[in-house]
Scaffold this motif. Sequence first.
Motif, PDB file in Angstrom:
ATOM      1  N   PRO A  63      -9.495  -1.011  -2.977  1.00 29.95           N
ATOM      2  CA  PRO A  63      -8.846   0.105  -3.685  1.00 29.95           C
ATOM      3  C   PRO A  63      -8.692  -0.239  -5.164  1.00 29.95           C
ATOM      4  CG  PRO A  63      -7.218  -1.197  -2.513  1.00 29.95           C
ATOM      5  CD  PRO A  63      -8.565  -1.772  -2.146  1.00 29.95           C
ATOM      6  N   PRO A  64      -8.567   0.762  -6.028  1.00 26.34           N
ATOM      7  CA  PRO A  64      -8.409   0.485  -7.463  1.00 26.34           C
ATOM      8  C   PRO A  64      -7.187  -0.385  -7.771  1.00 26.34           C
ATOM      9  CG  PRO A  64      -8.942   2.791  -7.100  1.00 26.34           C
ATOM     10  CD  PRO A  64      -8.664   2.197  -5.754  1.00 26.34           C
ATOM     11  N   ASP A  65      -6.094  -0.175  -7.026  1.00 23.34           N
ATOM     12  CA  ASP A  65      -4.865  -0.951  -7.240  1.00 23.34           C
ATOM     13  C   ASP A  65      -4.471  -1.597  -5.913  1.00 23.34           C
ATOM     14  OD1 ASP A  65      -2.351  -1.979  -7.741  1.00 23.34           O
ATOM     15  OD2 ASP A  65      -1.666  -0.247  -8.895  1.00 23.34           O
ATOM     16  N   PRO A  66      -5.006  -2.796  -5.632  1.00 20.89           N
ATOM     17  CA  PRO A  66      -4.759  -3.429  -4.320  1.00 20.89           C
ATOM     18  C   PRO A  66      -3.286  -3.645  -4.007  1.00 20.89           C
ATOM     19  CG  PRO A  66      -6.556  -4.522  -5.456  1.00 20.89           C
ATOM     20  CD  PRO A  66      -5.931  -3.594  -6.452  1.00 20.89           C
ATOM     21  N   ALA A  69       1.983   0.464  -0.002  1.00 18.95           N
ATOM     22  CA  ALA A  69       2.006   1.749   0.694  1.00 18.95           C
ATOM     23  C   ALA A  69       1.628   1.592   2.163  1.00 18.95           C
ATOM     24  CB  ALA A  69       1.056   2.735   0.006  1.00 18.95           C
ATOM     25  N   VAL A  70       0.663   0.742   2.430  1.00 18.63           N
ATOM     26  CA  VAL A  70       0.186   0.575   3.810  1.00 18.63           C
ATOM     27  C   VAL A  70       1.210  -0.145   4.675  1.00 18.63           C
ATOM     28  CG1 VAL A  70      -1.533  -0.539   5.290  1.00 18.63           C
ATOM     29  CG2 VAL A  70      -2.257   0.647   3.218  1.00 18.63           C
ATOM     30  N   TYR A  71       1.709  -1.279   4.201  1.00 21.03           N
ATOM     31  CA  TYR A  71       2.514  -2.149   5.059  1.00 21.03           C
ATOM     32  C   TYR A  71       4.016  -1.982   4.898  1.00 21.03           C
ATOM     33  CZ  TYR A  71      -2.051  -4.244   5.647  1.00 21.03           C
ATOM     34  OH  TYR A  71      -3.378  -4.432   5.919  1.00 21.03           O
ATOM     35  N   GLY A  72       4.460  -1.301   3.842  1.00 21.36           N
ATOM     36  CA  GLY A  72       5.889  -1.090   3.671  1.00 21.36           C
ATOM     37  C   GLY A  72       6.608  -2.365   3.287  1.00 21.36           C
ATOM     38  N   VAL A 123      -1.215   7.007  -4.125  1.00 14.55           N
ATOM     39  CA  VAL A 123      -2.015   5.796  -4.286  1.00 14.55           C
ATOM     40  C   VAL A 123      -3.451   6.102  -3.886  1.00 14.55           C
ATOM     41  CG1 VAL A 123      -2.346   3.397  -3.551  1.00 14.55           C
ATOM     42  CG2 VAL A 123      -0.035   4.316  -3.841  1.00 14.55           C
ATOM     43  N   VAL A 124      -4.407   5.637  -4.677  1.00 16.35           N
ATOM     44  CA  VAL A 124      -5.816   5.892  -4.386  1.00 16.35           C
ATOM     45  C   VAL A 124      -6.305   4.877  -3.344  1.00 16.35           C
ATOM     46  CG1 VAL A 124      -8.151   6.018  -5.326  1.00 16.35           C
ATOM     47  CG2 VAL A 124      -6.192   6.765  -6.712  1.00 16.35           C
TER      48      VAL A 124
END
Length: 305
Positions: A126-129, A135-138, A67-68
């Motif tokens: 980010p490009p894809d919020p 990815a960040v919070y699971g 993820v970008v």
Amino acid sequence: MLGVLGSAGCSPAPEPSERYLDPDLRSEVLARVQALNFPFDSDPAYAVRIANLQTRLINECVSRHGVVPPRTQELPYTTEVLTPSEPRLWLLPEEDYGVASALSDPEVLAALLRAPSADVPPDGMPPDPEAYDRAVYGPDDERISFPIPGGGTASVPVGGCFGEATEAMYGVPAADYERAYYAIPNIRDVMTDVLADERVRRSVGAWASCMGEQGVRASGPADLYEAMSRWVEGVVEGSVRVAHVEELEHELARHDRACRTESGLGTEVAEVFLESARAALEGSEGVVLEYRAMIEHAQSVLGSA
């Protein structure tokens, strides 16, 4: 002009006292402030440094998941303190507030003048919020909840890249860190109790009246931040010299200390704080030691980063 004048009401007038200036009392107050606000009071740069580290670790993790991440810049920091923390402003008055001293540091002034880079989006999106948030919070089931003052609940992620970064920073599973963080007594809650105490409220009213007689309108010491903000803005804009800030600062601090003595506020707030701090810390030694070990691990990671 600062704030609105407080009122001493119909309560008996507080008695003047200089006991708050006693070195032993100040030393005990400082120790309790640092214990309840560890490590932020003793390490002023920690908050920004740990935030920068957390952002970097999360974005590295997100990238590994394909993820970008958003484009970000590290927050600038300095070991100089521009204005005293609110607990110190209430509890540990000095001959000045440290503003002119901090503004005399070229690094501090440079940080205040530094504009964000034009090639970094101001919102850092980010490009894809949606993919980034996943990815960040699971997943939703990788969160834990805690009751918070006022009857609410805080829900904290312990999975995803957020949880991974937390474990890397503090050396324990994310859930263990969050439980300790929410369990330890903290300076914010203690100061809320202190400022609600009738003895302190009565002294604050007398202090405000005294300051008003000196031409300073303030309902409590925290209102003095307005003057400090004006000084900083003036120096940044180039309309005020640091030397003039120093003069204004010493004059305000002189009135402040004289009124703390005359109103009894300096001694009253220090003594009530110590009562509340001892009560808050009593019986919490175990979790406080656990939390301190986690923070010391984070400081070691920062030292090697």
